[in-house]
Design an enzyme around this catalytic site. Structure first.
Site, PDB file in Angstrom:
ATOM      1  CD  GLU A   1      17.045  -1.908  -0.172  1.00 18.38           C
ATOM      2  OE1 GLU A   1      18.661  -1.902   0.947  1.00 18.38           O
ATOM      3  OE2 GLU A   1      16.267  -1.655   0.627  1.00 18.38           O
TER       4      GLU A   1
ATOM      5  N   GLY B   1      14.178   3.008  -4.279  1.00 18.36           N
ATOM      6  CA  GLY B   1      13.101   2.175  -3.710  1.00 18.36           C
ATOM      7  C   GLY B   1      11.829   2.034  -4.591  1.00 18.36           C
ATOM      8  CB  ILE B   2       9.812  -0.625  -5.076  1.00 17.52           C
ATOM      9  CG1 ILE B   2       9.264  -1.276  -3.529  1.00 17.52           C
ATOM     10  CG2 ILE B   2      11.397  -1.329  -5.723  1.00 17.52           C
ATOM     11  CD1 ILE B   2       9.223  -2.701  -3.816  1.00 17.52           C
ATOM     12  N   GLY B   3       7.210   1.513  -5.271  1.00 13.05           N
ATOM     13  CA  GLY B   3       6.234   1.989  -5.581  1.00 13.05           C
ATOM     14  C   GLY B   3       5.984   3.385  -6.433  1.00 13.05           C
ATOM     15  N   GLY B   4       5.103   3.815  -6.253  1.00 15.88           N
ATOM     16  CA  GLY B   4       3.838   4.866  -7.664  1.00 15.88           C
ATOM     17  C   GLY B   4       5.225   5.917  -7.513  1.00 15.88           C
TER      18      GLY B   4
ATOM     19  CB  ILE C   1       4.415   4.204   7.183  1.00 15.78           C
ATOM     20  CG1 ILE C   1       4.058   3.409   6.801  1.00 15.78           C
ATOM     21  CG2 ILE C   1       2.919   4.672   7.793  1.00 15.78           C
ATOM     22  CD1 ILE C   1       4.773   1.336   7.546  1.00 15.78           C
TER      23      ILE C   1
END
Length: 447
Positions: free
Chosen positions: A244, A219-222, A319
């Site tokens: 994706e 995925g994306i993020g830190g 989350i």
């Protein structure tokens, strides 16, 4: 008539093009970098003459004018398949509405008529000499929505990279109704999330599970950025990309020579993605890059396709979770944060793959900035309206800064113990008491 004559015949201004929109219409902007800047502004300018026009988009990366210019929603209602940070703010203010979906099924909503499209407005590359436009950074379910549309309008963006596709990534001038041109400052760029110390710790727990020749979806993020840095500096080799969303994390791996795609069981030699957002450098890397192909999400996110990779590894964020292994990745209570997207697609596909692994990661807790009180992201049970993204029946390897909990096959008492072991130490006693009350804590479990 040659393709250039046909192009000239269909060329018009944005203001002329949006005149086709009428009261009650559904207008589709597609997703992420397909957002049509000029057409959106022209449509917003008609706010005083239109009523009940519904707009669809996903992952907005710059201010959407039909929202900004019509905050009372007299003319336009804005709907999103997946939320960006900007879309989240719109939802918080009641200016946008989320449409639940799984990415692998998104195209089906169009083909079966569940998501009607009166007018499609999407951004594409300049036309090539054969009369084709590339969808560039956005394949997703682009062709399905265009085939469903009564009217198709292409906005040509001179900055959009030309990408190669296996199918459904191009459309011919003969199939569209109007083309608009105009000045664009560039494409929207996705800021790179900085890696925190917790991100680095989580990445460190996942890294030992990786090996040469795996096909990777991140995925994306830190945290993915931290993991990408670990891989780039490691001895791992011959990795594959099947994702994706392509982000700058993959660019770093390509630049470090880690991704070759040569060990993939399918699409060998080709990196595969469905949508992309990131930096200018990433977009330039993709332009006319024959080593990378775009596919629609009906293919990329199909668990049966993912299962064809013997060594598939999926890594995404979430989350919160509860002691049963239910995972929330899209809301905080009833507040909308992102969307289901492809998380469940890849969790399902990775479990089906021969040696597949799926990881869902999050910090174990958060501290309220105002009160200084620590709150666990691992809950006894979900009760505040949190949307369950991944059900407990499909919960994979869960990761926090305190370790990895492998959940498939575990009974409720085993899950409770494994999950509490990766909770923040300050929160564990409360979770144990909750597990006892919920009758999912065995007497012999460790304290």
């Amino acid at each position: 008539m040659n393709v250039y004559e046909e192009y000239k015949k269909k060329l018009c201004t944005p203001e002329e093009a949006v005149k086709v929109v009428k009261d009650g219409d559904w207008v589709d902007y597609s997703q992420t970098c397909s957002y049509p800047v000029l057409l959106d502004a022209a449509l917003a300018a008609r706010k005083d003459e239109l009523r009940d026009v519904k707009i669809r988009n996903a992952i907005s990366m710059r201010p959407v004018q039909v929202v900004e210019q019509d905050p009372e929603q007299k003319a336009f209602t804005f709907n999103v398949w997946h939320c960006s940070g900007l879309d989240r703010k719109y939802c918080d203010k009641g200016l946008a509405y989320y449409s639940p979906m799984l990415f692998r099924d998104n195209g089906t909503y169009y083909t079966k008529g569940y998501a009607p499209v009166n007018v499609a407005m999407v951004t594409v590359t300049p036309m090539d000499k054969h009369g084709f436009f590339s969808f560039g950074l956005t394949n997703c379910c682009q062709m399905e929505l265009l085939r469903a549309a009564d009217t198709i309008i292409f906005e040509v963006n001179e900055h959009m990279p030309y990408t190669y596709d296996a199918y459904n990534g191009h459309m011919h001038i003969s199939e569209i109704d109007m083309v608009v041109e105009g000045h664009h400052d560039g494409l929207p760029y996705a800021p790179q999330a900085p890696s925190t110390e917790i991100d680095k710790q989580i990445a460190g727990h996942i890294f030992p599970y990786l090996k040469d020749g795996i096909t990777l979806q991140i995925g994306i993020g830190g945290m993915p950025n931290s993991l990408g840095a670990l891989i780039a500096d490691s001895d791992l080799k011959d990795l594959g990309m099947h994702t994706e969303l392509m982000s700058d994390g993959y660019l770093k791996l390509y630049q470090a020579g880690k991704i070759t795609n040569l060990k993939k069981e399918i699409n060998r030699g080709k990196g595969v993605f469905s949508i992309c957002n990131g930096s200018k450098e990433l977009y330039e890397f993709l332009d006319h890059n024959i080593g990378i192909q775009t596919y629609p999400m009906a293919y990329v996110n199909d668990p049966d396709v993912i299962a064809q990779f013997d060594n598939f590894v999926s890594i995404n964020g979430c989350i919160a979770m509860d002691l049963y292994g239910q995972v929330c990745s899209e809301t905080a209570g009833t507040r909308h944060i992102s969307g289901t997207g492809g998380q469940l697609d890849f969790v399902t596909g990775a479990l089906k793959a021969k040696n597949g692994l799926a990881f869902l990661a999050m910090p174990s807790s958060r501290v309220d900035k105002k009160t200084g009180v620590r709150h666990s992201n691992i809950l006894p049970k979900f009760t505040q309206g949190d949307v369950i993204t991944t059900p407990r029946t499909q919960a994979p390897h869960m990761v926090t800064e305190y370790g990895v909990a492998r959940l498939p096959g575990l009974a409720t008492w085993q899950r409770a113990e494994a999950i509490i072991n990766i909770a923040h130490p300050d929160c564990r006693e409360d979770l144990i008491r909750a597990a006892e009350e919920q009758r999912i804590w065995r007497r012999s479990n460790k304290r």
